[in-house]
Write a protein that holds these residues in place. Sequence first.
Motif, short mmCIF file in Angstrom:
data_model
loop_
_atom_site.label_atom_id
_atom_site.label_comp_id
_atom_site.label_asym_id
_atom_site.label_seq_id
_atom_site.Cartn_x
_atom_site.Cartn_y
_atom_site.Cartn_z
N THR A 5 -5.13 -0.69 -27.64
CA THR A 5 -3.50 -0.52 -28.61
C THR A 5 -2.90 -1.30 -27.39
O THR A 5 -2.83 -1.76 -26.35
CB THR A 5 -3.18 1.05 -27.94
OG1 THR A 5 -2.35 1.30 -26.48
CG2 THR A 5 -3.72 1.77 -28.29
N ASP A 6 -1.86 -2.07 -28.45
CA ASP A 6 -0.50 -2.83 -27.70
C ASP A 6 -0.01 -1.61 -26.25
O ASP A 6 0.62 -0.80 -27.15
CB ASP A 6 0.25 -3.28 -28.71
CG ASP A 6 1.29 -4.01 -27.84
OD1 ASP A 6 1.39 -4.53 -27.09
OD2 ASP A 6 1.94 -4.56 -29.17
N THR A 8 5.53 -8.46 -30.48
CA THR A 8 4.43 -8.74 -30.92
C THR A 8 3.76 -9.40 -30.49
O THR A 8 2.07 -9.99 -30.45
CB THR A 8 5.21 -10.12 -32.18
OG1 THR A 8 6.36 -10.37 -31.48
CG2 THR A 8 5.86 -8.58 -33.02
N LYS A 49 0.38 -7.68 -29.25
CA LYS A 49 -0.27 -7.07 -30.83
C LYS A 49 -1.22 -8.54 -30.80
O LYS A 49 -2.75 -8.59 -30.85
CB LYS A 49 0.52 -6.98 -31.77
CG LYS A 49 -0.49 -7.10 -32.82
CD LYS A 49 1.37 -6.48 -33.55
CE LYS A 49 0.46 -7.04 -35.86
NZ LYS A 49 -0.54 -5.63 -36.06
N GLN A 50 -0.61 -10.06 -31.02
CA GLN A 50 -1.27 -11.01 -31.41
C GLN A 50 -2.30 -11.04 -30.45
O GLN A 50 -3.17 -11.67 -30.75
CB GLN A 50 -0.36 -12.01 -31.58
CG GLN A 50 0.45 -12.08 -32.56
CD GLN A 50 1.53 -12.82 -32.86
OE1 GLN A 50 2.53 -13.63 -32.18
NE2 GLN A 50 2.38 -13.25 -33.67
N GLU A 100 -4.90 -9.31 -30.34
CA GLU A 100 -6.56 -9.41 -31.81
C GLU A 100 -6.68 -10.46 -31.94
O GLU A 100 -8.45 -10.79 -32.16
CB GLU A 100 -4.92 -9.21 -33.14
CG GLU A 100 -4.84 -7.91 -33.82
CD GLU A 100 -3.92 -7.89 -34.70
OE1 GLU A 100 -2.90 -9.34 -34.81
OE2 GLU A 100 -3.43 -6.95 -35.22
N GLN A 101 -6.42 -11.75 -30.85
CA GLN A 101 -6.85 -12.66 -31.17
C GLN A 101 -8.03 -12.81 -29.95
O GLN A 101 -9.14 -13.27 -30.22
CB GLN A 101 -6.55 -14.21 -30.68
CG GLN A 101 -4.83 -14.84 -31.35
CD GLN A 101 -3.66 -14.93 -31.04
OE1 GLN A 101 -3.25 -15.66 -30.20
NE2 GLN A 101 -2.72 -15.56 -32.27
N GLN A 127 -10.25 -6.90 -32.27
CA GLN A 127 -9.75 -5.20 -33.51
C GLN A 127 -8.23 -5.87 -34.03
O GLN A 127 -7.05 -6.10 -33.11
CB GLN A 127 -9.88 -4.26 -32.25
CG GLN A 127 -9.63 -3.18 -32.52
CD GLN A 127 -8.31 -1.94 -31.47
OE1 GLN A 127 -9.78 -1.73 -30.60
NE2 GLN A 127 -7.58 -2.29 -31.68
N ALA A 128 -8.35 -4.88 -34.91
CA ALA A 128 -7.30 -4.79 -35.99
C ALA A 128 -5.64 -3.78 -34.40
O ALA A 128 -6.69 -2.85 -34.41
CB ALA A 128 -6.55 -4.18 -37.20
N VAL A 129 -4.84 -4.53 -34.12
CA VAL A 129 -3.85 -3.63 -34.19
C VAL A 129 -2.54 -3.02 -34.13
O VAL A 129 -1.41 -4.49 -35.08
CB VAL A 129 -3.61 -4.33 -32.32
CG1 VAL A 129 -2.58 -3.79 -31.16
CG2 VAL A 129 -4.80 -4.98 -31.20
N ASN A 130 -2.79 -1.97 -34.17
CA ASN A 130 -1.19 -1.03 -35.39
C ASN A 130 -1.06 0.20 -34.31
O ASN A 130 -0.14 1.03 -34.84
CB ASN A 130 -1.48 -0.81 -36.91
CG ASN A 130 -2.64 -0.05 -37.53
OD1 ASN A 130 -3.29 0.78 -36.07
ND2 ASN A 130 -3.10 0.06 -37.96
#
Length: 310
Positions: free
Chosen positions: A216-217, A238, A241-242, A245-246, A250-253
């Motif tokens: 998680t962020d 942001t 998160k970016q 993910e990079q 893994q998608a981070v939401n």
Amino acid sequence: MKKKNIKLKHRFLPLTLLFLLFVLGFFYIRNAREFKTTYVTPVVSFKDKPILSSTSSATSTSSPSVVQNKDSLIPNIQAAPKITQNASGYCLNVPVLTYHHVQPESLAKQLGQISGTVDNGFFDQQMAYLASHGYHTITVAELVNALKSHSALPPKSLAVTLDDGYVDDYSYVLPIIKKYNITINLMIATGLVGNPDFISWDQLREMKGTGLVYFTDHTWSHYAVGRGPQDKIQYEITTGKQQLEQNIGQAVNIFTYPYGSFSPNAIQTLQQDGFIGAFSTIPGFLQCDSFIMTLHRNHVGNASLSAYGL
Ligand SMILES: [Zn+2]
């Protein structure tokens, strides 16, 4: 003449004492304030891999400020506000455990990290306890999605979270979770990755490869998003998160508030950025969709998990 002098002294003595008290009080409050706000001073000259230094300067979006004493990233548990959140809507009973450092207590003493440390021997026992008592360790995404979709989770579901991304996640936590097949969640401040005492991106990717780790962020520089200028709050959320993910893929939401600091504005910013859930430091086992952006977590120390009601 002598008598008069004494009288004068008597008259001014209380006034002088009052003045002294006032001056002392002023400096005490000023020092206390400075102590509170200087936890983020050292600077990092930084692009993808910031380097910690002990000199201080102003914060900017291109150089996260972090601390030499890593204990200062850890929320003060005793000072945490006693908040009760309105348990309404769809709720699930899912304990979420919070850890920071997991390392030998002797090492923690040397490093000045004792207050944020669970001894790795204790952590091993705690994970063994979860495994032998039928707990089902889940990702925080499973919890958030179940709350959102009003669906059930397996009985005795529980989430283990480790904050900040210290290198001991790799050195001490990883072998233990492999041993007991425990799923964990890492709350990563991406700007700190690769600094001394913090985990590296390679180590994080290796941990992800086990299939036991969810991310998680936790902002970029471990920033308290409950206050401060909006452009900084936005940048911190942001960028974290970016970069996750990079680097991890893994998608981070899902978000975790550094220092447990949140505000209606921070929540709104997160939701506008597509975040569907967030974790606070407010204790409690009950999780509800009515406070999906400030879900509960429970600090764990050097004790048997049975002492925490598990
Ligand atoms: Zn943190």
